[in-house]
Design an enzyme around this catalytic site. Structure first.
Site, PDB file in Angstrom:
ATOM      1  N   GLY A   1       0.812  -1.224   0.085  1.00  0.00           N
ATOM      2  CA  GLY A   1      -0.127   0.014  -0.140  1.00  0.00           C
ATOM      3  C   GLY A   1       0.733   1.292  -0.059  1.00  0.00           C
ATOM      4  O   GLY A   1       0.425   2.339   0.578  1.00  0.00           O
ATOM      5  N   LEU A   2       2.031   1.380  -0.398  1.00  0.00           N
ATOM      6  CA  LEU A   2       2.917   2.515  -0.707  1.00  0.00           C
ATOM      7  C   LEU A   2       3.185   3.235   0.633  1.00  0.00           C
ATOM      8  O   LEU A   2       3.389   4.269   0.715  1.00  0.00           O
ATOM      9  CB  LEU A   2       2.444   3.361  -1.798  1.00  0.00           C
TER      10      LEU A   2
ATOM     11  N   ASN B   1      12.093   7.614  -5.482  1.00  0.00           N
ATOM     12  CA  ASN B   1      10.613   7.093  -6.182  1.00  0.00           C
ATOM     13  C   ASN B   1       9.343   7.866  -5.471  1.00  0.00           C
ATOM     14  O   ASN B   1       9.291   8.160  -4.459  1.00  0.00           O
ATOM     15  CB  ASN B   1      10.306   5.562  -5.743  1.00  0.00           C
TER      16      ASN B   1
ATOM     17  N   CYS C   1       0.152   3.960 -10.388  1.00  0.00           N
ATOM     18  CA  CYS C   1      -0.717   3.964  -9.150  1.00  0.00           C
ATOM     19  C   CYS C   1      -1.994   4.479  -9.394  1.00  0.00           C
ATOM     20  O   CYS C   1      -2.123   5.178 -10.496  1.00  0.00           O
ATOM     21  CB  CYS C   1      -0.186   4.473  -7.879  1.00  0.00           C
TER      22      CYS C   1
ATOM     23  N   LYS D   1       8.065   5.356 -14.165  1.00  0.00           N
ATOM     24  CA  LYS D   1       7.933   3.541 -14.007  1.00  0.00           C
ATOM     25  C   LYS D   1       6.574   3.339 -14.578  1.00  0.00           C
ATOM     26  O   LYS D   1       5.631   3.677 -14.104  1.00  0.00           O
ATOM     27  CB  LYS D   1       8.188   3.413 -12.750  1.00  0.00           C
TER      28      LYS D   1
ATOM     29  N   THR E   1       4.987  -3.895 -10.430  1.00  0.00           N
ATOM     30  CA  THR E   1       4.515  -5.551 -10.378  1.00  0.00           C
ATOM     31  C   THR E   1       3.068  -5.643 -11.499  1.00  0.00           C
ATOM     32  O   THR E   1       2.831  -4.668 -11.612  1.00  0.00           O
ATOM     33  CB  THR E   1       4.112  -5.474  -8.776  1.00  0.00           C
TER      34      THR E   1
HETATM   35  C1  LIG Z   1       7.160  -5.161  -1.241  1.00  0.00           C
HETATM   36  C2  LIG Z   1       7.232  -4.294  -2.436  1.00  0.00           C
HETATM   37  C3  LIG Z   1       7.042  -3.194  -2.432  1.00  0.00           C
HETATM   38  C4  LIG Z   1       7.067  -2.254  -3.486  1.00  0.00           C
HETATM   39  N1  LIG Z   1       7.075  -0.968  -3.292  1.00  0.00           N
HETATM   40  C5  LIG Z   1       7.082  -0.111  -4.538  1.00  0.00           C
HETATM   41  C6  LIG Z   1       7.049   1.332  -4.566  1.00  0.00           C
HETATM   42  O1  LIG Z   1       7.016   1.861  -3.403  1.00  0.00           O
HETATM   43  N2  LIG Z   1       7.256   2.085  -5.721  1.00  0.00           N
HETATM   44  C7  LIG Z   1       7.338   1.468  -6.673  1.00  0.00           C
HETATM   45  O2  LIG Z   1       7.473   2.277  -7.787  1.00  0.00           O
HETATM   46  N3  LIG Z   1       7.426   0.012  -7.046  1.00  0.00           N
HETATM   47  C8  LIG Z   1       7.369  -0.609  -5.931  1.00  0.00           C
HETATM   48  N4  LIG Z   1       7.398  -2.142  -5.854  1.00  0.00           N
HETATM   49  C9  LIG Z   1       7.815  -2.648  -7.257  1.00  0.00           C
HETATM   50  C10 LIG Z   1       9.347  -3.138  -7.508  1.00  0.00           C
HETATM   51  O3  LIG Z   1      10.148  -1.926  -7.420  1.00  0.00           O
HETATM   52  C11 LIG Z   1       9.359  -3.844  -8.636  1.00  0.00           C
HETATM   53  O4  LIG Z   1       9.117  -2.762  -9.753  1.00  0.00           O
HETATM   54  C12 LIG Z   1       8.704  -4.952  -8.839  1.00  0.00           C
HETATM   55  O5  LIG Z   1       8.792  -5.897  -7.645  1.00  0.00           O
HETATM   56  C13 LIG Z   1       9.373  -5.954  -9.970  1.00  0.00           C
HETATM   57  O6  LIG Z   1      10.748  -6.408  -9.445  1.00  0.00           O
HETATM   58  P1  LIG Z   1      11.164  -7.735  -8.858  1.00  0.00           P
HETATM   59  O7  LIG Z   1      10.611  -8.689  -9.442  1.00  0.00           O
HETATM   60  O8  LIG Z   1      12.759  -7.610  -8.760  1.00  0.00           O
HETATM   61  O9  LIG Z   1      10.377  -7.421  -7.344  1.00  0.00           O
HETATM   62  C14 LIG Z   1       7.390  -2.775  -4.811  1.00  0.00           C
HETATM   63  C15 LIG Z   1       7.444  -4.153  -4.808  1.00  0.00           C
HETATM   64  C16 LIG Z   1       7.392  -5.160  -3.503  1.00  0.00           C
HETATM   65  C17 LIG Z   1       7.713  -6.519  -3.722  1.00  0.00           C
END
Ligand SMILES: Cc1cc2nc3c(=O)[nH]c(=O)nc-3n(C[C@H](O)[C@H](O)[C@H](O)COP(=O)(O)O)c2cc1C
Length: 307
Positions: A72-73, A101, A132, A167, A195
């Protein structure tokens, strides 16, 4: 020894490996475990105007191909980040870069967060999390609507001379077009991917395994999706790309580089093993040495597509 340095958006990184947003908070918790300064840099957790508490627990659930999260950011808000977290990063990182970010509920929130942080020392770039929901547009993602995307990027562009990465979400019908829209609005770079929306069900209770219900899938299953997105964006725009999604090894990172990414961020793998990113840097250097690659920058975008 191979040269791992990369130039992207006018910034020099000592190597291409970053910690992905949201998986290392603001770095402090990792400091005793990982040599952050051995990395290319850290992308911070999303920063919003107001503090966000995040979603109900449990916030993460594992599945075979990775992990689902609905954190939830959650973040302490721009004021606390400016006061507490960014000075710590500025004092701690001598060689690794800091990318902040940024997230918002409304178009103008992004520019406001960027404006409030722009005077902080040692920020190399901002990364706008446009995957988002836009609360004023009924919750549709900012990047899914080109007018909103343009407004967010040009709004941030107007208040900073630092580099701006945008992003994007993997579920856009045309990610290359969104990248072109961001470029036209003044972005200096593109990050792919965020994600992927998903749902993990506890079969026993028939309820979602995470408190929010649905969440974002990350981890190994995202690798080919992110690599293809990188290739598509590379063909559409000439801006530098941060590739992210499913990277757990140097060979995974190299796929992103060959597809067109100058920088590669490690997320879920880093949550499983905080030393993963450091190991990937070492293994990349070894691979380059063993394969006669004198400068990793020469590998960027060298994909040979079948005729
Ligand atoms: C627990 C968690 C928190 C995340 N929080 C953010 C965030 O605050 N801002 C954002 O742009 N992406 C966020 N992401 C996305 C990651 O930066 C990344 O784009 C995504 O997890 C894919 O990469 P990975 O497979 O290496 O985890 C989050 C991912 C995870 C797993």
């Amino acid at each position: 020894m191979s040269d791992l340095r990369v130039d992207a958006a006018g910034i020099q990184f000592q190597n291409p490996i970053l910690l992905a947003s949201g998986t290392a908070a603001f770095g402090r918790a990792l400091a005793g475990v990982v040599d952050l300064d051995a990395l290319g840099g850290i992308v911070t957790k999303a920063v919003s105007l107001e503090p966000r508490g995040g979603n109900a627990a449990p916030r993460v659930a594992e599945f075979t191909g990775g992990m689902l999260n609905a954190v939830g950011l959650a973040n302490p808000g721009v004021e606390a980040v400016r006061r507490d977290d960014l000075p710590w990063l500025a004092a701690t990182l001598k060689r690794a870069r800091t990318v902040v970010n940024v997230v918002g509920n409304r178009t103008e929130d992004f520019a406001e967060v960027v404006r409030q942080l722009d005077g902080c020392a040692n920020i190399s770039a901002f990364e706008l999390n446009v995957s988002c929901p836009n609360v004023r547009a009924g919750g549709i993602e900012f990047c899914a609507d080109s007018a909103s995307l343009t407004a967010v990027v040009s709004g941030a562009r107007a208040v900073t001379r630092r580099a701006i990465f945008v992003k994007l979400s993997p579920v856009l019908p045309d990610i290359a077009e969104a990248a072109s829209t961001a470029a036209a609005a003044g972005a200096d770079g593109i990050t792919v991917i965020n994600t992927m929306p998903g749902l993990v069900i506890d079969v026993g209770t028939r309820r979602p395994r995470i408190g929010f219900g649905s969440g974002g899938a990350s981890g190994p299953g995202l690798l080919p999706i992110g690599v293809l997105a990188t290739h598509r964006v590379r063909q559409a725009v000439s801006l530098p790309i941060i590739g992210v999604g499913g990277v757990a090894s140097a060979l995974d990172a190299l796929q992103y580089v060959i597809a067109g990414a100058s920088l590669v961020a490690v997320g879920t793998a880093n949550m499983r093993d905080p030393r993963a990113a450091e190991r990937i840097v070492r293994d990349l250097a070894r691979w380059c040495d063993m394969n006669g690659v004198t400068a990793i920058q020469d590998l960027v975008g060298t994909l040979e597509w079948p005729a």
